[in-house]
Motif scaffolding. Structure first.
Motif: not given
Length: 496
Positions: A400-402, A452-454, A465-469
């Motif tokens: 992260w971030p992706p 990407p969400r923290y 998937e919403r954080m790490y894509g």
């Protein structure tokens, strides 16, 4: 903006009562079985570890300390707690937990906001004895134990005139903050905390103690944002940076919403000095909206014009001065809600505009009026965190971030309250608020639908998937390589 008359999906009292009944039904029998089996595991651990470590039982003082969290809903009553004092003992503990298939949790500083992420009815591993800070002047690094909070780290490094990239308010734990990314007052200059990690001391699920550096490409990459999926981290080696006196502190206002909104959006639009940083927080408590602005400049005084708009706003309290970095971090009254239940959630933004500031204030007002009667001791907070667009440019690829194509500005949503009966209602409201603000930002021209969400702010229902894509598949492959028996699935947190 949304109308203040909108209704939730179901009546407030029905959501709260049905959730309470569900948790009670699911938990009663399982807890009895868990405790009976886990007691034997605790005794096995106590017999196997060295004198550097210890097992504690309720109601011993250190047991209570080991299971305690900043947010009370993040705590559970474990069967026992264990404080490992060496990495080798961590390996011994993991082997016993795996062989007995015993659920466990790993707690660093205790600032987790998601229930069950660092707590368990099984064996609570508390990293409190990993409390060292060692500065290596020749290497320009600091080796830091994962049982610390950032306050301790800053205090230890201050005599050397150096600092690391860490938390911005008091009480935040080193471990989860670093393993989840880590935004700092210094991030505009040096990047996220994960961008400054030189090495991880990691106890693998098979009990092996290893030093993970950039030469181990996959595992080093995965640990930079991948939390506790790959074992238990006992120490970080972080890059250090020169640190002198700083300027800033907090401003607290009432009734100056428009002035603060304008000052915050103007700061984002016009200030490009990487030494300057702010957090603007809209808080609601007991029918009153107060605004706190945390101001930071990495130097004894800022250039003219950067913070003038904030300093001109009438305040009920203003604590701004030239001071040490530690003094500035301690000045924020962030522990005022300690002991209440609560959650974090987040919205990822690409810009702080006047319209998004209006929407954030509207959400504060909407949810306070909607929930106040039904949620005792309600506290609502929306934290706006401007960073420069290039905040991700200081580091290399990481879990992260992706993507580092564009810096993410993480809006932190925090609700606190007193009763377990409010859990489901508050969780639903926070998720709805985040969805609303995300959609509002999209309609306002920000392409953040899939930003990407923290993960350090994301609520427990957030899909990986919403954080790490697109990184999720690779993270899962590395997890399977280093944890083929899936031992780390026995503890909480984001799991690949």
């Amino acid at each position: 903006m949304r109308a203040h008359t909108r209704q939730l999906v179901a009546p407030l009292w029905l959501l709260s009562l049905s959730a309470l009944a569900l948790f009670a039904t699911l938990g009663a029998a399982d807890t009895t079985i868990q405790s009976r089996d886990t007691s034997s595991t605790c005794e096995d651990i106590a017999s196997a570890i060295s004198s550097a470590s210890a097992v504690f039982w309720p109601p011993e003082y250190y047991f209570e300390e080991d299971i305690e969290h900043y947010i009370s809903s993040s705590s559970q009553v474990s069967t026992c707690s264990v404080e490992p004092g060496t990495a080798e003992d961590v390996g011994t503990i993991l082997q016993i937990l795996g062989s007995t298939n015993t659920s466990f949790a790993v707690k660093g500083g205790g600032h987790a906001s998601n229930p069950g992420f660092s707590s368990t009815p099984g064996v609570q591993i508390a990293m409190a004895r990993f409390s060292g800070v060692t500065y290596d002047a020749s290497a320009g690094t600091a080796t830091i134990g994962t049982g610390l909070v950032w306050d301790d780290v800053y205090a230890a490094l201050e005599p050397y005139g150096v600092n690391v990239i860490g938390g911005r308010v008091t009480g935040v734990g080193v471990a989860g903050f670093t393993l989840g990314g880590g935004y700092s007052f210094l991030s505009n200059q040096y990047g996220l905390t994960v961008d400054t990690v030189q090495a991880f001391e990691l106890v693998l699920p098979n009990g092996t103690v290893t030093n993970v550096t950039a030469s181990n490409v996959d595992l080093f990459w995965a640990l930079k944002g991948g939390f506790n999926n790959y074992g238990i981290v006992t120490q970080f080696v972080l890059q250090t940076y020169p640190q002198g006196q700083v300027w800033g502190g907090s401003i607290i206002t009432v009734g100056e919403v428009d002035a603060i909104k304008n000052a915050t959006s103007n700061f984002y639009a016009n200030v490009t000095d990487p030494k300057a940083s702010i957090i603007t927080t809209f808080n609601w408590l007991l029918g009153v909206t107060t605004i706190e602005v945390n101001i930071f400049y990495d130097g004894p005084s800022p250039p003219d014009g950067i913070f003038d708009e904030f300093m001109a706003i009438p305040a009920i309290d203003q604590d701004i001065s030239t001071r040490s970095f530690l003094s500035l971090v301690l000045s924020a009254p962030s522990n005022a809600t300690t002991g209440l239940r609560g959650y974090f959630n987040t919205v990822s933004l690409y810009a702080i505009t006047p319209s998004i500031m209006d929407a954030i204030v509207n959400e504060t007002e909407f949810w306070s009026s909607t929930l106040a009667v039904d949620v005792p001791s309600l506290f609502i907070s929306y934290d706006v965190e401007p960073f420069l667009p290039g905040v991700f440019s200081h580091g290399n690829a990481s879990a992260w971030p992706p993507t580092r194509a564009q810096g993410v500005l993480p809006l932190n949503i925090y609700y606190a309250y007193s009763l377990p009966a409010s859990d489901a209602l508050v969780s639903q409201a926070m998720q709805e608020s985040a969805s609303f603000l995300t959609q509002f930002a999209v309609e306002d021209g920000q392409d953040v639908a899939n930003a990407p969400r923290y993960p350090n702010y994301a609520i427990y229902t957030t899909p990986l998937e919403r954080m790490y894509g697109n990184n999720v598949a690779r993270l899962a492959e590395i997890k399977a390589q280093y944890d083929p028996g899936n031992l780390m699935s026995l503890c909480g947190g984001w799991k690949f």
